[in-house]
Scaffold this active site. Sequence first.
Site, PDB file in Angstrom:
ATOM      1  N   GLU A   1       4.730   5.675  11.894  1.00 58.09           N
ATOM      2  CA  GLU A   1       5.284   4.720  10.932  1.00 58.09           C
ATOM      3  C   GLU A   1       6.639   5.184  10.404  1.00 58.09           C
ATOM      4  OE1 GLU A   1       1.796   2.160   8.911  1.00 58.09           O
ATOM      5  OE2 GLU A   1       1.941   4.210   8.163  1.00 58.09           O
TER       6      GLU A   1
ATOM      7  N   HIS B   1      -1.337   7.322   9.212  1.00 54.44           N
ATOM      8  CA  HIS B   1      -0.869   6.598   8.025  1.00 54.44           C
ATOM      9  C   HIS B   1       0.281   7.345   7.373  1.00 54.44           C
ATOM     10  CE1 HIS B   1      -0.989   4.047   4.507  1.00 54.44           C
ATOM     11  NE2 HIS B   1      -0.994   5.133   3.753  1.00 54.44           N
TER      12      HIS B   1
ATOM     13  N   HIS C   1      -1.615  -3.554   9.400  1.00 52.11           N
ATOM     14  CA  HIS C   1      -2.432  -2.853   8.403  1.00 52.11           C
ATOM     15  C   HIS C   1      -3.833  -2.678   8.979  1.00 52.11           C
ATOM     16  CE1 HIS C   1      -3.921  -1.556   4.528  1.00 52.11           C
ATOM     17  NE2 HIS C   1      -4.713  -2.613   4.389  1.00 52.11           N
TER      18      HIS C   1
ATOM     19  N   GLU D   1       0.843  -1.200   0.000  1.00 58.45           N
ATOM     20  CA  GLU D   1       0.000   0.000   0.000  1.00 58.45           C
ATOM     21  C   GLU D   1       0.875   1.245   0.000  1.00 58.45           C
ATOM     22  OE1 GLU D   1      -3.644   1.345   2.886  1.00 58.45           O
ATOM     23  OE2 GLU D   1      -1.714   0.920   3.837  1.00 58.45           O
TER      24      GLU D   1
ATOM     25  N   HIS E   1       2.541   4.603   0.891  1.00 60.13           N
ATOM     26  CA  HIS E   1       2.824   5.287   2.159  1.00 60.13           C
ATOM     27  C   HIS E   1       3.531   6.606   1.888  1.00 60.13           C
ATOM     28  CE1 HIS E   1       1.645   1.590   4.188  1.00 60.13           C
ATOM     29  NE2 HIS E   1       1.743   2.217   5.334  1.00 60.13           N
TER      30      HIS E   1
ATOM     31  N   GLU F   1      -6.740  -1.932   8.030  1.00 63.46           N
ATOM     32  CA  GLU F   1      -7.934  -2.480   7.392  1.00 63.46           C
ATOM     33  C   GLU F   1      -8.063  -3.995   7.491  1.00 63.46           C
ATOM     34  OE1 GLU F   1      -6.893   1.231   4.889  1.00 63.46           O
ATOM     35  OE2 GLU F   1      -5.919  -0.175   6.239  1.00 63.46           O
TER      36      GLU F   1
ATOM     37  N   ASP G   1       3.809  -1.673   5.810  1.00 62.64           N
ATOM     38  CA  ASP G   1       3.005  -2.390   6.816  1.00 62.64           C
ATOM     39  C   ASP G   1       3.574  -3.779   7.107  1.00 62.64           C
ATOM     40  OD1 ASP G   1       1.284  -0.264   7.060  1.00 62.64           O
ATOM     41  OD2 ASP G   1      -0.240  -1.094   5.737  1.00 62.64           O
TER      42      ASP G   1
END
Length: 261
Positions: free
Chosen positions: A183, A178, A119, A33, A35, A121, A44
């Site tokens: 992160e 995010h 992650h 995904e 970032h 989701e 992630d």
Amino acid sequence: MNSHLMQHLSWVDYHQRILGDEAIVLLPCGALEQHGPHLPLGTDALLSSAVALDVAREVGGIVAPAFNYGYRSQPKCGGGQHFCGTTSLDGNNLSQMTRDVIREFARHGVRRLALIDGHYENQWFLTEGIELAMRDLSQQGTRTPPLRVVRLEYWDFLTEPTLAKVFPEGFPGFALEHAAVMETSMMLHYHPDLVSTDKIPDDRPADFPPYDTYPARTGWVPLSGVLSSARGASAVKGALLAQEVAQRVAAALRAEFSDLS
């Protein structure tokens, strides 16, 4: 070989570790995904794998190869599916993959399994896979499967004092983090060579309405894909976050699996 990585063990060594040493198996769960322009697509999975390895060192565990694909990115916590490079699974496919892998671990003789999710989701589809696998195992002849599974999101183990140190101007919440300070700091700690600090955008925190639309409103999401600025991220903060997460997750797993000894 005294390795914590499952893929580095022979089947004989792995068999001894899970049956003789009764090692905890840790399964990192991530995604592919976007970032932002400063972090890699695999953030992630990279972070959940690094956390899992730290925990394995604490508890003498084994880290299985990570799930590198996750459930579809959502605009309000991952930026959404419209970014190039974001490569996702349907929820049912993630659940079925989780179900299959858990049944395989049970077949090996694993009794202690922890899914380390990185992650946002993924949560409910991992849960569905766990529930289906446990039902399958129960129907194979034992009322209570000998396998016990823990599912966790590593960020839930951060305490308010630590978050206050990392976010002196206020914590924006995990969804808006995010590709932001948390992160980015953890990536600077674990994988500094993969972080392009000169490309960190300075976007203001995204301001989402309290509802979702379908098709997704891509205009809600900053063009960079970052939901809150990563300015202020540092390897020092990443080390602080990583240490607390590893120690507290390890303590939780020791406590949860203690009665299986």
